[in-house]
Motif scaffolding. Structure first.
Motif, PDB file in Angstrom:
ATOM      1  N   PRO A 387      37.093  56.192  44.530  1.00  0.00           N
ATOM      2  CA  PRO A 387      35.706  56.118  44.055  1.00  0.00           C
ATOM      3  C   PRO A 387      35.419  54.837  43.267  1.00  0.00           C
ATOM      4  O   PRO A 387      35.046  54.893  42.093  1.00  0.00           O
ATOM      5  N   VAL A 388      35.622  53.705  43.896  1.00  0.00           N
ATOM      6  CA  VAL A 388      35.503  52.420  43.205  1.00  0.00           C
ATOM      7  C   VAL A 388      34.646  51.476  44.032  1.00  0.00           C
ATOM      8  O   VAL A 388      34.991  51.128  45.163  1.00  0.00           O
ATOM      9  N   GLN A 389      33.525  51.071  43.433  1.00  0.00           N
ATOM     10  CA  GLN A 389      32.608  50.149  44.110  1.00  0.00           C
ATOM     11  C   GLN A 389      32.588  48.846  43.310  1.00  0.00           C
ATOM     12  O   GLN A 389      32.489  48.886  42.085  1.00  0.00           O
ATOM     13  N   VAL A 390      32.688  47.724  44.012  1.00  0.00           N
ATOM     14  CA  VAL A 390      32.576  46.441  43.304  1.00  0.00           C
ATOM     15  C   VAL A 390      31.184  45.867  43.565  1.00  0.00           C
ATOM     16  O   VAL A 390      30.710  45.864  44.701  1.00  0.00           O
ATOM     17  N   ALA A 391      30.525  45.417  42.488  1.00  0.00           N
ATOM     18  CA  ALA A 391      29.178  44.850  42.604  1.00  0.00           C
ATOM     19  C   ALA A 391      29.253  43.330  42.454  1.00  0.00           C
ATOM     20  O   ALA A 391      29.947  42.818  41.570  1.00  0.00           O
ATOM     21  N   ILE A 392      28.545  42.639  43.348  1.00  0.00           N
ATOM     22  CA  ILE A 392      28.580  41.170  43.375  1.00  0.00           C
ATOM     23  C   ILE A 392      27.145  40.673  43.591  1.00  0.00           C
ATOM     24  O   ILE A 392      26.459  41.157  44.512  1.00  0.00           O
ATOM     25  N   PRO A 393      26.651  39.744  42.758  1.00  0.00           N
ATOM     26  CA  PRO A 393      25.285  39.245  42.954  1.00  0.00           C
ATOM     27  C   PRO A 393      25.208  38.249  44.106  1.00  0.00           C
ATOM     28  O   PRO A 393      26.191  37.592  44.428  1.00  0.00           O
ATOM     29  N   TRP A 394      24.034  38.171  44.742  1.00  0.00           N
ATOM     30  CA  TRP A 394      23.845  37.153  45.783  1.00  0.00           C
ATOM     31  C   TRP A 394      22.518  36.423  45.570  1.00  0.00           C
ATOM     32  O   TRP A 394      21.617  36.915  44.882  1.00  0.00           O
ATOM     33  N   HIS A 395      22.422  35.245  46.214  1.00  0.00           N
ATOM     34  CA  HIS A 395      21.263  34.372  45.977  1.00  0.00           C
ATOM     35  C   HIS A 395      20.465  34.167  47.252  1.00  0.00           C
ATOM     36  O   HIS A 395      19.250  34.308  47.256  1.00  0.00           O
ATOM     37  N   THR A 396      21.141  33.810  48.340  1.00  0.00           N
ATOM     38  CA  THR A 396      20.425  33.549  49.597  1.00  0.00           C
ATOM     39  C   THR A 396      20.975  34.462  50.697  1.00  0.00           C
ATOM     40  O   THR A 396      22.124  34.925  50.631  1.00  0.00           O
TER      41      THR A 396
END
Ligand code: NAD
Length: 482
Positions: A387-396
């Protein structure tokens, strides 16, 4: 409830292992010994294959309509004991009954009805080759299919293979997971009430014993495997040695891409469902890499983490429970190792990040969302199956598509946006076998499901997938006086 010894099924008979050895099956949530099952090996696989081979000719000559009717009746039989099977399944897998085990049994019923209804769709083609020549193709079964399945959704994943293989005229030997064999054995007994002996044979045992024997059995005409990519490679190597066709449903690390217009509660609910938190994240299609546009990164993650924090972790049999227990101690330690590793490198757990507080027995892990994760870290690249989700921001868009596709896997993908151009453009660019737009739920009968890259070969859940996986196209050419 099962207790004592539960036998495997060979040639229509409840059967012990030839060696007389047994394997324990424990309830992950409590540690309770649920039952012992036979520790099958080479001799048991040989007996099961012999039975399946003996049953093959009669089964292939049974009309597709009659085969379909039997599958439909098996579906009806399963529906009559749905609750009993769901309880057994929740107990042995640790999966919550309301959100996982009961829907899983329903999915198996739906699959039996679907393949029951489509069994007559074994159509061939005629090819015009000129006057005096009749050229036509037929779809032929391979013979004995050797199937292997994992523990995370054992009933659904076993039934989808068995129903498709039987509908198309094959007989089956299936080696089920040693971690959760009991509900599948109970379902197999329903099959057995309707089918001739030997058409379906279920062998229990360890992977490197019964599983390895199945891979080496020379009379198996087709291998169909669902499980980890590591074992899938071995299955493919065995298939290559013997030159038999192989289908592989393997691991995943699927991207879930959230666009700026999707900063809503509905999307947060969808993202949680797609992460399969209610199955402790133990799903090959888990949307475990969450890419959120930078403009909504904080607000959207606040929604997801607030909802994740409300999920109730606990007794799989309690109707209030949203999330049950991880399957075993080894898997629990593995999940925690990935989380600790990411945190040591500088990640932050926005929610979760440790054992569920107050659970001194069982393998209960708090649903976890990690931020501050580099896409190159193990937690962001490897399948955690927890139960592990990694969150990563994106730009384009170009950047997020490149990030999404920078993975050895290609099983599933999720796109969250009501901007139809952006959503369809992105869905088209994701390298995966199955992309969902604004939906985070599981497979439905009729859709073709399967991975590309290291996620596998072939498709299940549809009659098209079944025809590709379980039949070969045979050509007959007839000369006549024109
Ligand atoms: P696994 O690969 O360890 O085991 C799967 C099956 O293979 C079991 O029946 C096991 O006993 C058998 N096996 C293990 N070692 C073997 C060997 N040496 N020789 C022959 N057989 C052997 O997988 P698992 O831990 O049971 O399940 C989790 C994995 O399954 C995850 O990687 C997950 O992504 C994958 N999975 C994929 C799908 C899909 O549809 N793509 C669905 C569910 C699970």
């Amino acid at each position: 409830m099962t207790s004592g010894r539960t036998l495997m099924l060979i040639d229509g008979l409840d059967t012990e292992a030839v060696d007389g050895d047994w394997l324990p099956v424990y309830a992950p949530a409590t540690g309770e010994l649920l039952a012992e099952v036979p520790r099958g090996g080479r001799a048991d696989i040989a007996a099961a294959t012999g039975a399946a081979l003996a049953a093959f000719d009669g089964w292939r000559r049974t009309s597709p309509a009659a085969r379909g009717r039997l599958l439909t009746q098996i579906g009806d039989g399963l529906r009559a004991v749905k609750e009993e099977i769901a309880v057994e399944l929740a107990r042995e897998t640790g999966n919550a009954i309301r959100l996982q085990s009961r829907p899983e049994v329903q999915s198996a019923i739906d699959l039996l009805h679907y393949f029951g209804g489509t069994a007559t769709e074994l159509k061939g083609e005629t090819v015009p080759l000129g006057a005096g020549l009749l050229n036509f193709t037929t779809r032929e079964p391979f013979g004995v299919v050797g199937a292997m399945t994992p523990w995370n959704a054992p009933v659904q994943l076993s039934v989808v293979k068995v129903a498709a293989a039987l509908a198309t005229g094959n007989t089956v030997v299936i080696k089920v997971s040693e971690e959760a064999p009991l509900a599948v054995l109970a379902v197999a007994r329903i099959f057995n009430r309707h089918l001739p002996p030997g058409v379906l044979n279920v062998v229990t045992g360890l992977g490197d014993e019964a599983g390895a024997a199945l891979l080496a059995e020379p009379r198996i005409a087709k291998l169909s495997f669902t499980g980890s990519t590591a074992i899938g490679r071995m299955v493919m190597a065995s298939a290559a040695d013997r030159v038999v066709p192989v289908s592989l449903e393997l691991g995943g690390k699927s991207p879930s891409i959230v666009f700026p217009d999707a900063d809503t509660d509905a999307t947060a609910d969808g993202v949680i469902a797609s992460m399969r938190f209610p199955r402790q994240g133990q799903s090959c299609t888990a949307g475990s890499r969450l890419f959120v546009h930078e403009s909504i990164y904080d607000s959207f993650l606040a929604r997801v983490t607030a909802k994740a924090a409300l999920l109730v972790v606990g007794d799989p049999l309690d109707e209030k429970t949203d999330i049950g227990s991880i399957i075993n101690a080894r898997q629990f330690a593995r999940v925690d190792r990935y989380v600790r590793g990411a945190i040591e490198l500088g990640a932050e757990a926005l929610t979760g990040g440790s054992r569920w507080p107050g659970s001194d027995q069982g393998f209960f892990y708090t649903p976890t969302v990690l931020t501050g994760v580099d896409p190159g870290w193990a937690a962001a690249r490897e399948e955690i199956f927890g139960p592990v989700q990694v969150a990563i921001p994106w730009h384009t868009e170009d950047e997020v598509v490149a990030l999404a596709n920078d993975s050895p896997y290609g099983l599933a993908g999720y796109v969250w946006s009501h901007d139809i151009d952006a959503a369809l453009r992105t869905a088209a660019r994701i390298d995966a076998g199955w992309v969902q737009v604004n939906r985070g739920l599981g497979q439905l009968p009729g859709l073709s499901y399967g991975g590309i890259k290291a996620s596998g070969i072939g498709q299940e859940f549809s009659i098209e997938g079944a025809l590709d996986a379980f039949t070969h196209r045979k050509t007959t050419t007839v000369a006549f006086r024109a």
